[in-house]
Design an enzyme around this catalytic site. Structure first.
Site, short mmCIF file in Angstrom:
data_model
loop_
_atom_site.label_atom_id
_atom_site.label_comp_id
_atom_site.label_asym_id
_atom_site.label_seq_id
_atom_site.Cartn_x
_atom_site.Cartn_y
_atom_site.Cartn_z
N GLY A 67 47.75 38.92 42.37
CA GLY A 67 46.69 38.49 41.45
C GLY A 67 46.41 39.55 40.41
O GLY A 67 46.58 40.76 40.65
N LYS A 100 31.45 39.24 34.61
CA LYS A 100 31.67 40.69 34.76
C LYS A 100 32.13 41.37 33.47
O LYS A 100 31.93 42.56 33.28
CB LYS A 100 32.65 40.98 35.89
CG LYS A 100 32.06 40.72 37.27
CD LYS A 100 33.01 41.13 38.37
CE LYS A 100 32.39 40.79 39.72
NZ LYS A 100 33.19 41.26 40.84
N THR A 153 28.37 38.61 38.91
CA THR A 153 29.63 38.11 39.45
C THR A 153 30.22 37.04 38.54
O THR A 153 29.75 36.86 37.41
CB THR A 153 29.46 37.66 40.93
OG1 THR A 153 30.77 37.42 41.46
CG2 THR A 153 28.60 36.42 41.08
N TYR A 200 36.48 37.03 52.20
CA TYR A 200 35.71 37.23 53.44
C TYR A 200 35.26 35.90 54.04
O TYR A 200 34.58 35.89 55.07
CB TYR A 200 34.52 38.16 53.20
CG TYR A 200 33.70 37.80 51.99
CD1 TYR A 200 33.96 38.38 50.76
CD2 TYR A 200 32.68 36.86 52.07
CE1 TYR A 200 33.23 38.05 49.63
CE2 TYR A 200 31.95 36.51 50.96
CZ TYR A 200 32.23 37.10 49.75
OH TYR A 200 31.51 36.75 48.64
P1 ATR Z 1 38.40 37.14 40.28
O1 ATR Z 1 37.32 37.78 39.47
O2 ATR Z 1 37.96 36.67 41.63
O3 ATR Z 1 39.64 37.99 40.34
P2 ATR Z 1 39.76 35.52 38.34
O4 ATR Z 1 39.58 36.58 37.29
O5 ATR Z 1 39.58 34.08 37.98
O6 ATR Z 1 38.74 35.77 39.54
O7 ATR Z 1 41.21 35.72 39.00
C1 ATR Z 1 41.71 34.91 40.00
C2 ATR Z 1 43.11 35.38 40.40
O8 ATR Z 1 43.59 34.53 41.44
C3 ATR Z 1 44.13 35.27 39.27
O9 ATR Z 1 45.11 36.27 39.45
C4 ATR Z 1 44.69 33.87 39.49
O10 ATR Z 1 45.96 33.66 38.93
P3 ATR Z 1 46.11 33.06 37.43
O11 ATR Z 1 45.94 34.22 36.48
O12 ATR Z 1 47.44 32.45 37.40
O13 ATR Z 1 44.98 32.03 37.29
C5 ATR Z 1 44.78 33.88 41.00
N1 ATR Z 1 44.82 32.52 41.55
C6 ATR Z 1 43.79 31.65 41.65
N2 ATR Z 1 44.20 30.50 42.23
C7 ATR Z 1 45.53 30.65 42.49
C8 ATR Z 1 46.53 29.83 43.08
N3 ATR Z 1 46.25 28.60 43.55
N4 ATR Z 1 47.78 30.32 43.20
C9 ATR Z 1 48.07 31.57 42.76
N5 ATR Z 1 47.18 32.40 42.18
C10 ATR Z 1 45.92 31.94 42.05
#
Ligand code: ATR
Length: 259
Positions: free
Chosen positions: A117, A57, A53, A197
Site C-alpha cells: 500500500g 490528514k 483521520t 485492528y
Molecule cells: P489510508 O490513509 O488508510 O492509507 P488511503 O490513503 O485511501 O487510506 O490508502 C489506502 C491504501 O490501500 C492504498 O494503497 C490503496 O491502494 P490504491 O492506491 O490502489 O487505492 C490500498 N487498497 C485499498 N483497497 C485495496 C484493495 N481492494 N486491493 C489492493 N489495495 C487496496
C-alpha cells in the site's frame, strides 16, 4: 468540543475509549465532519486539541501555523494542538509505529522491508521504516505510483523480503476473508505486521501464525499514537507502560466479544 477526533466516517472508532482510558476526568469526542464543513471547522478553531483521520490528514495542513518534523516529512497530520489560536500539527502515527516495532523486537536495520500500500497511512510507516535504516524498502500498490512495483514483480524478484507490513485496508472488517499477499511465497520472512485492528487477527496474520512467523496487529500502534497525541494536547508526559496496560485491556474486552 475541547478534545476529539475529526474525520468523515467515524462509526467504528476506538479513539474515545482509548483516550479516556489514558487520562482521568477527560472527555474526548467523536466529531464527524463532512467535506463541505471542514473549512469552517478549521477556521473556527473551536478546540484545544484534535486528532484527524481519513480523509483529512492532508487537507488540514493549509490551516496550520506550524508542523513538527515527522509531519513535514510525511506530508500528513493526525494531531493538531491549538495554542492560543496558533495551530501546530504532528504525526503521531509515525511514533506509534516506531513504538510497536520496538515493543515487538522487530529489527528493521539492514533488513529488506516490503510495504503493501502507498496511501496516507503508508507514508507514515514508510518514514518510520526509513528512520530505522533498512537495507531496502520496497513498496507495492494496486494502482501504480512512481515509487511502487506490482505484486507480480514482488513475487518474481523480492521473495527474499525479511519483513512485510500491510498498510492497505485489505482484510479489514467486513472483508475478513481477503488477504493482500500470499506469505507462503516468501522464503526468509522474519515478521509480518498488519496495521488493521479489526479484526485483530487478519487473514494475513493468521497465515503468518500458521507459517510460524512472528506477527503483529495494529491495535498497539493505535494505542501508542493516541498516547503521543494526548501528550501534545495536554503538554504532559505519560509513561509508555500505559500503552501496554490499555492495549491488554482492549485485547481482553475484544476477545470477549469474539472479535
Ligand atoms: P489510508 O490513509 O488508510 O492509507 P488511503 O490513503 O485511501 O487510506 O490508502 C489506502 C491504501 O490501500 C492504498 O494503497 C490503496 O491502494 P490504491 O492506491 O490502489 O487505492 C490500498 N487498497 C485499498 N483497497 C485495496 C484493495 N481492494 N486491493 C489492493 N489495495 C487496496
Amino acid at each position: 468540543m475541547e478534545y476529539g477526533l475529526i474525520g468523515e466516517k467515524l462509526g467504528h472508532s476506538y479513539s474515545k475509549i482509548i483516550q479516556e482510558k489514558l487520562l482521568k476526568d477527560y472527555t474526548y469526542e467523536i466529531h464527524p465532519v463532512v467535506k463541505e464543513d471542514l473549512d469552517a471547522f478549521m477556521k473556527a478553531k473551536a478546540f484545544k486539541g484534535i486528532n484527524v483521520t481519513i480523509p483529512y490528514k492532508q487537507s488540514v495542513i493549509p490551516y496550520l501555523d506550524e508542523m513538527d518534523e515527522a509531519a513535514k516529512k510525511i506530508g500528513a497530520v493526525n494531531t493538531i494542538v491549538n495554542k492560543d489560536g496558533l495551530l501546530k500539527g504532528y504525526n503521531t502515527d509515525y511514533y506509534g509505529f516506531l513504538y510497536t516495532l520496538d515493543k515487538n523486537n522487530i529489527e528493521i536495520k539492514e533488513k529488506k522491508v516490503l510495504v503493501l500500500g502507498d496511501g496516507g497511512a503508508s507514508k507514515a510507516i514508510q518514514a518510520a521504516v526509513l528512520a530505522k535504516q533498512p537495507k531496502q524498502l520496497i513498496i507495492t500498490n494496486r494502482t501504480p505510483h512512481e515509487n511502487t512495483i506490482s505484486l507480480d514483480e514482488v513475487y518474481l524478484n523480492h521473495k527474499d523480503s525479511d519483513i512485510i507490513i500491510n498498510t492497505t485496508s485489505v482484510g479489514m472488517y467486513p472483508n475478513v476473508k481477503d488477504s493482500p499477499i500470499d506469505l507462503s511465497k516468501f522464503n526468509r520472512l522474519k515478521a509480518v505486521v498488519d496495521i488493521i485492528y479489526n479484526p485483530l487477527c487478519t487473514k494475513l496474520l493468521l497465515q503468518g501464525k500458521e507459517l510460524g512467523i512472528p506477527y503483529v496487529n495494529g491495535l498497539e500502534m493505535l494505542v501508542a499514537q493516541a498516547k503521543y497525541a494526548l501528550e501534545h494536547f495536554k503538554g504532559i508526559s505519560i509513561n509508555d507502560c500505559e500503552i501496554d496496560r490499555i492495549y491488554k485491556e482492549l485485547l481482553d474486552s475484544l476477545s470477549q466479544k469474539n472479535l
